[in-house]
Scaffold this active site. Structure first.
Site, PDB file in Angstrom:
ATOM      1  N   ASP A  35      -4.382   6.659 -10.242  1.00  0.00           N
ATOM      2  CA  ASP A  35      -3.443   5.793 -10.257  1.00  0.00           C
ATOM      3  C   ASP A  35      -4.126   4.352  -9.835  1.00  0.00           C
ATOM      4  OD1 ASP A  35      -0.965   4.432 -10.010  1.00  0.00           O
ATOM      5  OD2 ASP A  35      -0.408   5.503  -8.096  1.00  0.00           O
ATOM      6  N   HIS A 226       5.092   9.503  -2.856  1.00  0.00           N
ATOM      7  CA  HIS A 226       4.129   8.779  -3.217  1.00  0.00           C
ATOM      8  C   HIS A 226       4.888   7.530  -3.325  1.00  0.00           C
ATOM      9  CE1 HIS A 226       1.012   7.612  -6.358  1.00  0.00           C
ATOM     10  NE2 HIS A 226       1.679   6.597  -6.657  1.00  0.00           N
ATOM     11  N   HIS A 228       4.856   3.208  -2.519  1.00  0.00           N
ATOM     12  CA  HIS A 228       4.227   2.091  -2.703  1.00  0.00           C
ATOM     13  C   HIS A 228       4.578   0.901  -1.816  1.00  0.00           C
ATOM     14  CE1 HIS A 228       2.869   2.765  -7.296  1.00  0.00           C
ATOM     15  NE2 HIS A 228       2.579   3.545  -6.501  1.00  0.00           N
ATOM     16  N   CYS A 259       0.537  -1.187  -9.160  1.00  0.00           N
ATOM     17  CA  CYS A 259       1.622  -2.179  -9.655  1.00  0.00           C
ATOM     18  C   CYS A 259       1.206  -3.304 -10.703  1.00  0.00           C
ATOM     19  CB  CYS A 259       1.386  -3.079  -8.285  1.00  0.00           C
ATOM     20  SG  CYS A 259       2.970  -3.932  -8.122  1.00  0.00           S
ATOM     21  N   ASN A 268      -0.059   0.687  -4.608  1.00  0.00           N
ATOM     22  CA  ASN A 268      -0.136   1.868  -3.903  1.00  0.00           C
ATOM     23  C   ASN A 268      -0.319   1.637  -2.253  1.00  0.00           C
ATOM     24  OD1 ASN A 268      -0.225   4.014  -5.958  1.00  0.00           O
ATOM     25  ND2 ASN A 268      -1.883   3.262  -6.560  1.00  0.00           N
TER      26      ASN A 268
HETATM   27 ZN    ZN Z   1       1.229   4.799  -7.359  1.00  0.00          ZN
END
Ligand code: ZN
Length: 322
Positions: A35, A226, A228, A259, A268
């Site tokens: 990610d 998950h 952010h 992002c 993240n």
């Molecule tokens: Zn992420």
């Protein structure tokens, strides 16, 4: 003055009692390799990716996302994922997982030796179409084929429901839809569901609403978040989830990536910032913070720019006073 000091002392001690109600231990899945790096302009050499994983291997992480099996022309940063798996120096007990966007990706992930495979679905029709050019029902049908394949290969599959806390195209996502789609994914055999705050639209009260709705429908099902921090609410959202007993979270070493809509903004959650906060709260993660910071600094060298991590800038609190 003295009264003020007494109040301050009481306030300082208050949290430790409250924290006793929080989980004693949290498990973190490291997503920076996938990610994080997929949102970087630089494409790291395979040998650099392996060096980074070598450091992460020493950090105590239970699971590391190694990469994704997407089309190389779509995400060049992930073109060598099979090669990375082939050369991986595995630490016993660590799960090395991969993302598969479709059946071919799932076949490649199984062939590469991924320990677990993650499949993605969006909680909004618009985000799903923008992500994979398919509607939600079409994606669920494709997920069923992937589930059958990985089941036959005896590889567990985990499902990630993106934009579960708000969609950048549609705004609020109905709780009922989030829960229903989680049910559909679990019916397909998903071992666990991860709810993603993909563009950082969540806030602590919303996190608790979503978690409670999930718990009501699936009381004994493991739930991972998950989260952010695109708008700064990441660690507050973690606390909101901890208060409801959630113990499985994703985060990214150095805080890289996650992002794509706002370059330069934190996306993240940063693994070392998360671990630092949890350790200060007396919550165990099994993670070695200095080793994570070593990984974040290595990333800075490899990428040629600083990473969003606050802990590598401010230092570890416990180290300040010896
Ligand atoms: Zn992420």
């Amino acid at each position: 003055m003295r009264m003020g000091m007494l109040v301050a002392a009481r306030q300082r001690h208050e949290p430790s009692r409250r924290y006793n109600a929080l989980p004693a231990r949290v498990r973190i899945r490291e997503v920076g390799r996938r990610d994080g790096l997929q949102n970087e302009d630089a494409v790291l050499a395979t040998s650099d990716k392996l060096r980074l994983i070598d450091v992460l291997n020493r950090s105590g992480l239970a699971e590391i996302e190694v990469g994704s099996f997407v089309r190389p022309q779509n995400v060049p940063q992930m073109a060598d994922t099979a090669e990375v798996f082939a050369q991986l120096r595995r630490t016993p007990g660590v799960i090395y997982s991969a993302i598969a966007p479709n059946l071919i990706g799932a076949q490649r992930a199984v062939a590469a030796g991924a320990d677990a495979i993650q499949v993605f679905l969006s909680a909004s029709e618009s985000h799903n179409r923008s992500n994979v050019n398919m509607g939600i029902e079409q994606s669920l049908a494709a997920t069923a084929d992937m589930a059958a394949l990985v089941h036959n290969a005896a590889v567990p599959f985990d499902a990630v429901l993106s934009v579960a806390f708000g969609c950048p195209f549609e705004g609020d996502v109905p709780l009922g839809r989030v829960v229903e789609l989680c049910g559909r994914l679990l019916d397909l055999g998903a071992r666990e569901v991860t709810l993603g705050d993909t563009t950082g639209m969540g806030h602590p009260l919303l996190v608790q609403q979503v978690v409670l709705a999930f718990r009501e429908r699936f009381p004994s099902q493991r739930l991972r978040l998950h989260l952010h921090s695109a708008r700064g609410a990441g660690l507050a959202n973690i606390l909101a989830a901890l208060q409801l007993g959630i113990v499985d979270f994703d985060s990214s070493v150095g805080g890289i990536g996650g992002c794509p809509f706002a370059p330069g903004a934190p996306g993240n959650l940063c693994t070392e910032d998360l671990a630092h906060m949890l350790h200060e709260m007396g919550i165990s993660t099994d993670l070695d913070l200095p080793v994570l910071m070593e990984a974040a600094r290595l990333l800075e060298q490899m990428l040629g720019h600083s990473v969003p991590s606050q802990t590598i800038k401010a230092g570890i609190c416990k180290h300040l006073t010896g």
